[in-house]
Design an enzyme around this catalytic site. Structure first.
Site, short mmCIF file in Angstrom:
data_model
loop_
_atom_site.label_atom_id
_atom_site.label_comp_id
_atom_site.label_asym_id
_atom_site.label_seq_id
_atom_site.Cartn_x
_atom_site.Cartn_y
_atom_site.Cartn_z
CG ASN A 128 -1.73 3.73 7.47
OD1 ASN A 128 -1.94 4.09 8.63
ND2 ASN A 128 -1.20 2.56 7.19
CE LYS A 149 -2.28 -0.72 3.83
NZ LYS A 149 -1.62 -1.99 4.24
CG HIS A 165 -4.15 -5.82 10.72
ND1 HIS A 165 -3.15 -5.48 11.61
CD2 HIS A 165 -3.84 -5.25 9.53
CE1 HIS A 165 -2.27 -4.71 10.97
NE2 HIS A 165 -2.65 -4.56 9.72
#
Length: 467
Positions: free
Chosen positions: A154, A131, A200
């Site tokens: 982010n 990402k 996650h």
């Protein structure tokens, strides 16, 4: 700063006072709202007060009276592994729960846009791996093409810390699953899904919940163009859901390693060459093999995603190719930090799990591999098929001995510290080899984060090269 719209005169609670929480508070105040700030950490509350904010104890019984919304920082779990008590209290009181990304999308467009020749646009990037590199690469391509652009989310600045967009501005956002999961508004013009691998899972209640959080960027926002990696079954599922038919060019399928057929729009990389196909014919090809900032198949996938997003924004293939060639990569992500005596030193400290380490190990030949740290479940057992290029491993940190047991007959040495690992690998490396830091483990046993670990590696290498 982007002021938050829609809450003028309203009381809005903010839970979590890190970087994004304080930025939201400032943006709420700029939009005429009354921010009510709280954090369970006394240190965070003290920092907020030092910054001039007034605290509001959300744990009190009547705290939720006349509160219009609760804005939650992305690091705070809201549902799994168990509901946060304050978020649960807000939901019980009927208070809408949102995050900074949701507020950004509902506040980004303003009446000022009526006077612009080209309305600003948003490119949002999500996925498991790549990402940050993909986001930075899109931003770099736009800069190289002379397009006004900002990068946030982010990576880089918080979304409310960017400047109000100018005519033709493109805002490129990296969005984690923590950010897409709770946002009540997600309306990018171009949405990018890189890939999916387990991560996650406790936060999302399993792999299905994790994918669902990523999928929201597409399902909730209906982007004008969707760039979707189809090397995993979830990506193929998502591309199928977004397209109205095989020739629907609102979906650009991307891949690293497989040729993509069909009448639609696709971008794929094979054997180091990127190819763009549209309506059944090839329209562009780029040789990625000599581009220093994009080593390995995983970076070729990132290049495909960034190329596709740039094409969706109207940039020409040759403009994109020139920008790809000048990209130098992000720190701690397959970053070449130096060379001595024909030996290259590469910092991939961001490779904190086996999946990301596998991609790094496949990017280079004849590797002196520095690995270890605070190992994750399963250790490095999954890397067994990817160790063919490893000449020797140099193991550091808490899990060094556990990793050694999983390496079997592969030559290895327990070094414990970065200083010794770099010194030993450099001393034994031969011309043409690569000393690669790809830890396959978290950093918290010896460092505060992966950046500090990578900086330590860089400093050791710089000292060696200087001698």
């Amino acid at each position: 700063m982007i002021p938050v719209g829609g809450y003028a005169g309203a009381r809005v609670a903010v839970l979590g006072l890190g970087r994004s929480g304080l930025a939201v508070a400032r943006a709420l105040a700029a939009g005429g709202a009354e921010p009510l700030l709280w954090d369970d950490s006394p240190e965070a509350r003290a920092r907020a007060e030092a910054a001039g904010f007034t605290l509001f104890d959300l744990t009190r019984g009547a705290a939720w009276d006349d509160v219009a919304a609760l804005v939650v920082s992305p690091g705070i779990p809201h549902l799994y592994p168990e509901p946060n008590r304050l978020i649960a209290r807000a939901m019980a009181a009927g208070v809408p729960v949102d995050n900074d990304i949701g507020l950004f999308f509902r506040s980004f467009a303003t009446p000022d846009w009526d006077d612009m020749a080209v309305a600003p646009r948003v490119v949002a990037v999500t996925g498991s791996n790549g990402k940050s590199t993909t986001t930075a690469l899109i931003h770099h391509i736009l800069q190289a093409a002379g397009r006004p652009t900002q990068m946030a989310g982010n990576i880089g600045r918080g979304v409310f810390d960017i400047d109000p967009p100018q005519d033709g501005d493109v805002v490129v956002l990296e969005l984690s699953s923590y950010q897409t999961d709770l946002a009540r508004a997600l309306t990018p013009d171009v949405a990018v899904f890189t890939n999916l691998s387990p991560d996650h899972l406790d936060r999302h209640g399993g792999m299905g919940g994790y994918f669902a959080a990523k999928r929201r960027l597409f399902a909730e926002g209906a982007p004008d163009r969707a760039v979707i990696g189809v090397d995993e079954v979830e990506g193929r599922f998502l591309a199928n859901q977004m397209a109205q038919g095989a020739a629907d060019d609102r979906v650009i399928r991307i891949s690293s390693g497989q040729k993509l057929d069909g009448p639609g729009w696709s971008v794929f990389a094979r054997k180091g060459f990127l190819a763009e196909w549209r309506k059944g014919r090839q329209v562009a090809s780029i040789d990625l093999r000599a581009m220093p900032g994009l080593p390995g198949a995983h970076n070729h996938q990132n290049a495909c995603a960034a190329y596709a997003a740039a094409r969706a924004l109207g940039l020409a293939p040759r403009v994109i190719e020139e920008a790809l060639a000048s990209f130098r990569g992000l720190p701690h992500r397959s970053q070449t930090v130096g060379e001595r005596g024909g030996v290259r030193f590469v910092n991939d400290s961001k490779a904190t799990n086996a999946d990301s380490a596998a991609k790094a190990l496949q990017a280079f030949d004849r590797i002196r591999w520095i690995a270890g740290g605070l190992g994750k479940e399963g250790g490095i057992a999954a890397l067994a098929p990817h160790l063919g290029s490893v000449v020797k491993a140099y193991l550091i940190g808490h899990s060094a001995r556990d990793f050694a047991l999983q390496l079997g007959d592969l030559p290895h040495e327990i070094c414990e510290t970065m200083e010794r690992a770099v010194a030993r690998a450099a001393a034994e490396a031969e011309p043409g080899e690569t000393v690669l830091l790809a830890p396959a483990a978290a950093s918290f046993d010896q460092y505060k984060d992966f950046e500090q670990r990578g900086d330590d590696f860089n400093a050791r290498v710089a000292a060696l090269i200087a001698t």
